[in-house]
Design an enzyme around this catalytic site. Structure first.
Site, PDB file in Angstrom:
ATOM      1  CG  ASP A 281      -2.050  -0.772   0.752  1.00 28.30           C
ATOM      2  OD1 ASP A 281      -2.063  -1.868  -0.141  1.00 28.30           O
ATOM      3  OD2 ASP A 281      -2.477  -1.146   1.932  1.00 28.30           O
TER       4      ASP A 281
ATOM      5  NE  ARG B 229      -1.052   4.718  13.578  1.00 24.02           N
ATOM      6  CZ  ARG B 229      -0.453   4.053  13.124  1.00 24.02           C
ATOM      7  NH1 ARG B 229       1.092   4.131  13.071  1.00 24.02           N
ATOM      8  NH2 ARG B 229      -0.701   2.662  12.614  1.00 24.02           N
TER       9      ARG B 229
ATOM     10  CG  ASP C 280      -3.923   4.928  13.310  1.00 23.35           C
ATOM     11  OD1 ASP C 280      -3.453   5.404  14.571  1.00 23.35           O
ATOM     12  OD2 ASP C 280      -4.081   3.374  11.943  1.00 23.35           O
TER      13      ASP C 280
ATOM     14  CB  SER D   6      -5.880  -3.514   8.216  1.00 18.30           C
ATOM     15  OG  SER D   6      -6.630  -3.293   8.557  1.00 18.30           O
TER      16      SER D   6
END
Lengths: 410, 410, 410, 410
Positions: D18, D100, D129, D183
């Site tokens: 990705d 993050r 996110d 995922s």
């Protein structure tokens, strides 16, 4: 423009130039039927001219809705909020914020009634009001389409707005051609102003901006003393005369206006992320705020009062941000209302040149009442010696900490 | 009497009749050496007479401690508290509460210095001050013995007190023979009164009870405009003149007094469980409160400001209840102080007949500053279209709820 | 001894040695009539022997009250508390705390019924239970006299207690002659132990202290899967079988016991100011806690859920400290209950060797439901592009701060 | 596509399909230079292949940044958060959220270093996110341009993504051609999964989704006992062996994995407004959470502990929502860190088939310590009689309320 097809839209319509332009813009841009809704929330303007103007702009009579919402506004929105002693950022009594949910609710009701698939409002894209309107719309009718012209159109200057108005034969009052030195929002609870002449927060608000209150310096040289009666947290009478909610608030406004009460010059934090400077006038509301705290001071238990105080900022933030129709606001309201069962009695206040002071309070439910404090025949509940034990147990953990600190340094 | 043997006691001694009686009572009841501690916290009385009286009552010169604590009081207690915008029960600026921890701390220091095993104070057994003193003592010296005469002795009426005083040759001022119509506490931050003539909360406080402020009606007919400069949350100058903390607060007191600012008539909830009615005068503190909110309004971020507002009631409760020297107050202070790093700038206020209004604020650290809001060359951070997304995501959960309600009724 | 004259006292009587001694001590010390009250709260003991013993100790049959309060306990105390997800200090499910208000309430009802002027309990002077009992008594009957023998008498050692018992012909079970290695409290929600063998918090709790749960290591090697149905926040069925509140909790206890669920070894902070180490077993309650969070996770809106989470510690503290019958607990309950209207559905859990894991949840009121998230024909409420605006407006104040920091360093 | 011109962009690059597509899409769409940043946060993948792939896709060597951030991650992000005992919605240990801000911070540092005017990430437009990344970017560099391909491009199906990859010679692993069944996000603190096979919250998470923990049923039949040493709130050693933060957390992960600890199946409320179902594995973090509460239980005062508990939900919400670099999170951190000064000592835990139980705790700073509780020679601080006064004053307001209720019904 929104990519949605719209057949019929209910517009919150004031009758002023801006919402008249929106009206026409909706017709021309969306090719949809426009339903106007004009509410009397005590802003101090007749509704008649708005009707005439709507007709002039081609709205069918059956598509013109006019409502006097003053009593509902005060009873179901203003008073519940004042039960919470809500002040945003410590000072602002939320006069603009509290009117939006009611307008949104009524717009949605009309949309359901006339089978409209959209609603529209005249709030700008930088302010809080768009949020308040739209959160209300969405909460009450999740599938509604919302048209916010100020976020969509290309009429981005005064000149282009005026051009558009002229092009579409919208009457323009002389004083509306130029940029206004400030913009105003008003209802029975307050008037607020912001914009241009107020933009520099270092510069004092010019006196001509105020419309609801006398300059305190010009207010009477002798105080006015009034009495407000409360029942279950809401005011019901002034000087012994019972009044409906809206009548009562209007009367407090007169009293506040005459004595220069309720002016606030504030820099606040908007929900959309920037600071703005506003001027608020809440004459009656300011008196009510102090009066309500006054009656609570003798009828509310400490545990209840402190819990309310701790949650007030959150409640005020919810109202300010537009979350009136949210579960958390309703939960807090349930909690607050639960506390108001015995908030009944009379408060006397002195109004004088900008201030409202509580000077007396009494209640059949007073917890201050000396008799209540006597629990038994010939004996008083309070024994001085109890205080020693109370203090010692409250101190125990601090003493343990103190001993650790002395021994180990932390 | 306490069952502890006491050799030497440090008494918080004002020089007045009541603490003089306590002094003598400690000597006669405990047969212990008495050390007196008299502090100047700005109560407005000379310390000299207290020294003379202590000598007269047989205290050895080396056992007489007199301290001018005004600067420490304002710098380390009043200002940190004002950084929090602390108001107990929405209104009270905590003038009495904030002085107690400092007195307690100094008494314990003296106790350590002179090797005393006990401390004593003149607070009554029904009030908050006994708690505030004693939590301070215990936190700072866990093994201290505390003597609280008002909870122990049998001098339970004015007559018996006067008899005791006469018996022990304690001088009695004429006006002290009868019951006082009200009792007073005072320091550089405020004066408070409670008792007898104030007992009925329905009856207005008589004007003669006020000592620190002019009646607003008698204040000047023209407003006074002042500027206060702040640095990191604390005031440092008035009208451009830098002053020490105590000098600055004293100057604000003069300004407040002259304009009738800072009166408060309040029914409050005591920590010991009952309601009481008090009258407070906080002239300079009231001005400072509004000024501090004013400078914060342009220099503090919303997230910081709202967090402070949410925790303020808890902070105020801790101070009111006497938990100054507690980990939780210190944690909250750490949090608050962290927020004040950029609370620097100038606030202008108008003082007039009982009110202090902020009329302007400016700061090199202003978050309102237009330049800051422009993040990039030729571009402004705010795009109207962003508001649509902002609103839609904020509305999402409300729409889901609304859909459920329509479908299922809850 | 209390200086009050007492005519008739209602004693919370378990039938054990300690409360039997209290019974006799009340008779001999106060010369008053003793009324015994024994409740079945699911502690797992027959009430019959308590009746016999009361008769043996000279209590008149009409003065012996026995009540099965299990249903009321679970329905009106345990379940409302679990609606709040209450955990004291992050871990303790409040099993002891929640039983006290009900006992206090029933004792006061009996006192009113029989015309007693006092109540008494067997809680010690160092613990929380005395506070919980007595706050309940006082709240419900402010003029009641409370006798707390453990704080009053001089039977301060095991030896003296046994002597007193022998002197008054109170039967003493063999294993009660010595000091117990730990003391136990039990009801339908939990069993707790504290004392002697648990005193050193560094040393593991011996397995023999546990009575309500199997050692997880000895629990079955295969998991048990169950389903719990909820209605408006309360459990109503297990594996599809509807049960009364007490029956349901008893069934959960069995399931929890068998799988070793609900043990907690904790050092906690008592309301009276010191730390204590306790061992708790809450088998059914632990399952219920996770199940309730599970059903809330799909039926409760975020705003409601987060408000509940923020206030949970305060609610738990109130219950722990004994303020069940306080306005603030009732206000919080009103708020919580308001949120539970749609907390209805089924949760499946896996029980295995000490743990209860939620493995599935479903509800007709689910806010997770995909259909609900689709508001319009052919359109989904969520547009990815909205996120950009959402983020940008949320970031606006942080960007302003960031710009200030870059320019000015703070 | 964004209407900004971009010259150089720093992409958070994992080396996976990705972000490789994003890399190429950035080059082709914006025609800009791409700088890749790949961090080792303990996700369990080698960084080498990411470098190779970046080179293959035409990134210049000097534009490839690879950092081992594991120690910084654990020391400056994970540990501070665990000092707060942060759990989002009562259960989630925030494993994704906390990584993050560090990635964002490092990306901005690189952007400054290489003179990039934009940053980009691979988070989708429906999740949290994107918010966490972008709030971080904006806070640290207000004038940065952010490119969020998932919100911009038209590669809206797996098919089109694969087509794009093929078109641009991006290597595609066989198992990446189809839609993934779920995922994964992973770092040293946790692994999480969401999507497809997890979408129905009524259906149990299949065992193959778990990657960081053994199935509890397959974990050893005998418990593992470990000791963790803390200093000022952070773990520093396991079983007496001092380790760096990342080493210690990795070791706890091994212990947790082996014993099946830290699985969580949760439906949570996203900041962007919808509910989602996720599976989390936080083996070491779960052990750490209980251990930290354990050491706090003996070293933290009640006032400090309860204040922390009350504010924890707000802290957790801030971290979850992406406000790590906000004044309010920093203020709360200052408050929390202030409390940890004496949170030092040893906790022993038993790990067994999915659970981590504290079985012992000891500390030189223990407030439970018996000696500390003894303040004076031969005397203990606690006097049973104090409890009576403590209770009576705490009851006073409830008695007053009770009297009112009896007299007046409210």
């Amino acid at each position: 423009m929104s990519d949605k097809r719209v057949k019929k839209v209910v517009l919150a319509y004031s009758g002023g130039l801006d919402t008249s332009i929106i009206l026409k813009w909706l017709q021309t841009t969306y090719g949809c039927e426009v339903v106007t809704f004009t509410a009397d929330l005590g802003q101090g303007e007749e509704l008649g001219p708005a009707r005439d103007k709507a007709l002039l702009l081609g709205i069918k009579p059956e598509n013109i809705f006019m409502d006097d919402l003053r009593e509902e506004f005060v009873r179901d929105y203003v008073f519940p909020m004042f039960r919470a002693n809500a002040q945003y950022e410590g000072l602002y009594l939320l006069g603009t914020s509290i009117a939006r949910p009611l307008i949104a609710k009524r717009q949605i009701e009309i949309a359901e009634q006339v089978g409209a698939d959209a609603v529209s409002h005249g709030a700008t894209g930088k302010g809080n009001d768009q949020v308040r309107f739209e959160l209300g719309y969405y909460a009450l009718k999740p599938d509604i389409t919302i048209i916010a012209p100020w976020r969509e159109w290309d009429l981005t200057s005064r000149t282009r707005l005026i051009e558009f108005a002229e092009q579409h034969q919208i009457p323009i009052a002389k004083d509306k051609r130029g940029e206004a030195p400030f913009s105003v929002d008003a209802n029975l609870l307050h008037a607020s102003s912001e914009g241009k002449v107020l933009e520099d927060p270092a510069v004092e608000v010019p006196d001509y901006v105020y419309s609801r209150t006398l300059d305190p310096e010009k207010a009477p040289d002798t105080p006015t003393v009034i009495a407000i009666d409360f029942e279950k947290g809401d005011p019901v009478a002034i000087d012994g005369v019972r009044m409906s909610p809206a009548t009562l608030l209007a009367r407090l406004n007169e009293l506040g206006r005459a004595n220069g009460i309720g002016r606030l010059d504030l820099v606040e934090n908007r929900f959309v992320g920037m600071k703005s400077r506003g001027m608020y006038e809440t004459p009656g509301g300011t008196i009510l705020y102090f009066a309500h705290r006054g009656i609570e001071s003798i009828t509310l238990d400490r545990g209840a009062a402190h819990l309310k105080d701790e949650l007030m900022p959150k409640y005020a933030e919810l109202v300010y941000n537009g979350f009136w129709f949210s579960p958390e606001r309703e939960m807090l309201q349930a909690m607050i209302d639960k506390s108001q069962e015995a908030v009944t009695g009379r408060v006397r206040l002195k109004l004088y040149k900008g201030s409202a002071w509580v000077i007396g309070r009494e209640s059949p439910y007073s917890l201050y009442d000396q008799e209540l404090v006597t629990f038994e025949e010939g004996a008083v509940a309070y024994d001085h010696r109890d205080a020693a034990g109370f203090i010692r147990l409250n101190a125990l953990r601090l003493r343990t900490l103190g001993a650790r600190k002395r021994k180990l340094g932390v």
